[in-house]
Design a protein around this motif. Structure first.
Motif, PDB file in Angstrom:
ATOM      1  N   GLU A 232       0.848  -1.188   0.000  1.00  0.00           N
ATOM      2  CA  GLU A 232       0.000   0.000   0.000  1.00  0.00           C
ATOM      3  C   GLU A 232       0.887   1.243   0.000  1.00  0.00           C
ATOM      4  N   VAL A 233       0.760   2.053  -1.023  1.00  0.00           N
ATOM      5  CA  VAL A 233       1.551   3.278  -1.153  1.00  0.00           C
ATOM      6  C   VAL A 233       0.598   4.424  -1.521  1.00  0.00           C
ATOM      7  N   GLU A 234       0.711   5.518  -0.806  1.00  0.00           N
ATOM      8  CA  GLU A 234      -0.122   6.680  -1.091  1.00  0.00           C
ATOM      9  C   GLU A 234       0.544   7.545  -2.154  1.00  0.00           C
ATOM     10  N   ASP A 235       0.386   7.133  -3.381  1.00  0.00           N
ATOM     11  CA  ASP A 235       0.966   7.878  -4.509  1.00  0.00           C
ATOM     12  C   ASP A 235       0.067   7.673  -5.719  1.00  0.00           C
ATOM     13  N   ALA A 236      -0.166   8.742  -6.459  1.00  0.00           N
ATOM     14  CA  ALA A 236      -1.099   8.684  -7.586  1.00  0.00           C
ATOM     15  C   ALA A 236      -0.616   7.728  -8.670  1.00  0.00           C
ATOM     16  N   TYR A 237       0.696   7.770  -8.980  1.00  0.00           N
ATOM     17  CA  TYR A 237       1.226   6.897 -10.032  1.00  0.00           C
ATOM     18  C   TYR A 237       1.112   5.434  -9.618  1.00  0.00           C
ATOM     19  N   PHE A 238       1.459   5.162  -8.365  1.00  0.00           N
ATOM     20  CA  PHE A 238       1.376   3.789  -7.880  1.00  0.00           C
ATOM     21  C   PHE A 238      -0.066   3.286  -7.973  1.00  0.00           C
TER      22      PHE A 238
END
Length: 424
Positions: A232-238
């Motif tokens: 889980e990563v809070e990044d738009a691209y991810f």
């Protein structure tokens, strides 16, 4: 005493042949030693000998002890019916064919040159050395070395071509699919090569063909199938990659397979698997029909043009999904592309031309000699003995020499070992 050394003695007549006799006292005149056989069957084919004033043409078998004939069960093997001379170091028993006729035996131990024996013992002494000929390697003539390294380079290519045939068969003769697997392996470099290869093996190349004009979709497949999106990563691209990957799983029926985990530890950040996967994706975004382009390309610059790519923009400020870094343009370097030329492009071109029945030897030599030699512990050690590696042709030959000959102590089958022993 090694049987291989007896082969060497016979092949190069390193014994007094002026008054040869069998163990029974029959005169032997050596006309031709025969053709060395490296496969099953007698050791030398088509020898010509005059034994007791009788001309014989046939095969020669060589053993350390005469009794080895029976140890190896040659007496019941029809392949040995045409043996006309048994050459041994020590005669300890008479030898007979299936029809009970005795095979003439030549014993070598009392007629071999002492200098040849001394050279052999020196080469195979039990002294701990990196390679057996470490003390004499620098004295071997450059012409012998260069010709031997060229032969070893092609020997190494032949092995890679044989491995490639297995991949080709598994891919229903799809060269593009095989190329994808091999490129993936080499984008992973030594540390992650097997993991990258496993990843590519579980992706049907038909999917790559369909999506290679869409960078984010291609990256989604590679990152998703590798398991790098299973966090889980809070990044738009991810999040866009993860969403795209879920859609692709439904569309193409993708399922994750257990592959070797990617390694980040002790790697320079530019070699992180995240960066290399993005670059691999960009190669296919840039080049449709990549296999055909590789086959048509000729020069090192042609390949630099094909494989010079940047990562997608996200990776300009990242090495991992979790952490932002200073913006850097992460492109494939010429040194990295050189490794692709050595380990993927040339083997593919060689294997493809071999399948067509017209090996492009001159083109391959021209290309490999354009590429700088590799730098690793094997090459550095050889260079400390004698500067010999002028291009990747020599460095590949030296790797083959160390791994297949020196490590296995096959000095008697090596041009370097033979050149040293010829002095004695």
């Amino acid at each position: 005493m090694q049987e291989d050394f007896l082969h060497y003695l016979w092949k190069y007549k390193k014994f007094d042949d002026s008054a040869l006799q069998t163990v029974k006292g029959e005169a032997i005149q050596l006309i031709q030693v025969g053709q060395h056989n490296f496969n099953s069957g007698p050791d030398f084919f088509n020898a010509q000998l005059n034994i007791d004033h009788q001309l014989w043409a046939g095969n020669v078998e060589i053993h350390v002890k005469a009794s080895d004939w029976y140890v190896h069960h040659h007496e019941i093997d029809p392949a040995y019916d045409n043996v006309i001379l048994h050459v041994v170091w020590e005669h300890d028993v008479d030898i007979f064919r299936k029809d009970n006729s005795e095979i003439p035996t030549l014993e070598l131990k009392d007629i071999v040159s002492k200098s040849a024996l001394n050279g052999y013992r020196q080469l195979f002494s039990k002294t701990q050395r990196w390679i057996n000929c470490e003390q004499d390697f620098a004295t071997v003539d450059d012409f012998i070395l260069q010709n031997w390294l060229e032969r070893l380079f092609f020997e190494r290519l032949e092995r890679k071509a044989n491995d490639m045939q297995l991949l080709l068969k598994a891919s229903n003769n799809d060269w593009e699919a095989v190329l994808f697997k091999l490129l993936a392996k080499n984008f992973g470099l030594k540390v992650n090569g097997e993991a990258f290869f496993s990843l590519a093996a579980y992706i049907d190349f038909k999917i790559i063909r369909k999506i290679q004009n869409k960078p984010i979709t291609l990256e989604a497949v590679l990152f998703g199938q590798s398991g790098l999106l299973d966090v889980e990563v809070e990044d738009a691209y991810f999040k866009s990659l993860k969403t795209e990957y879920m859609l692709l799983c439904q569309k193409f029926g993708l399922t994750q397979h257990h592959i070797m985990p990617f390694q980040f530890f002790r790697l320079r950040p530019p070699n992180f698997p995240t960066i290399r996967l993005s670059q691999l994706a960009q190669v296919y975004v840039k080049n449709k029909n990549l296999f055909s382009k590789i086959i048509e390309a000729k020069t090192k610059q042609d390949y630099y043009d094909l494989f010079s790519v940047h990562t997608s923009s996200f990776w300009e400020t990242h090495y991992t999904f979790q952490k932002t870094s200073r913006k850097v343009n992460k492109s494939t370097t010429e040194n990295f592309i050189d490794l692709l030329i050595i380990n993927t492009i040339i083997p593919v071109k060689f294997s493809y031309s071999k399948n067509l029945g017209a090996i492009n030897t001159e083109e391959i030599i021209a290309l490999i000699t354009e590429v700088e030699p590799e730098h690793n512990s094997i090459i550095e050690k050889f260079e400390s003995l004698k500067p010999i590696s002028k291009s990747a042709l020599q460095s590949q030959g030296l790797i083959q020499l160390k791994n297949e000959y020196c490590n296995n102590k096959k000095c008697l089958y090596c041009a370097v070992g033979s050149a040293i022993l010829q002095r004695f």
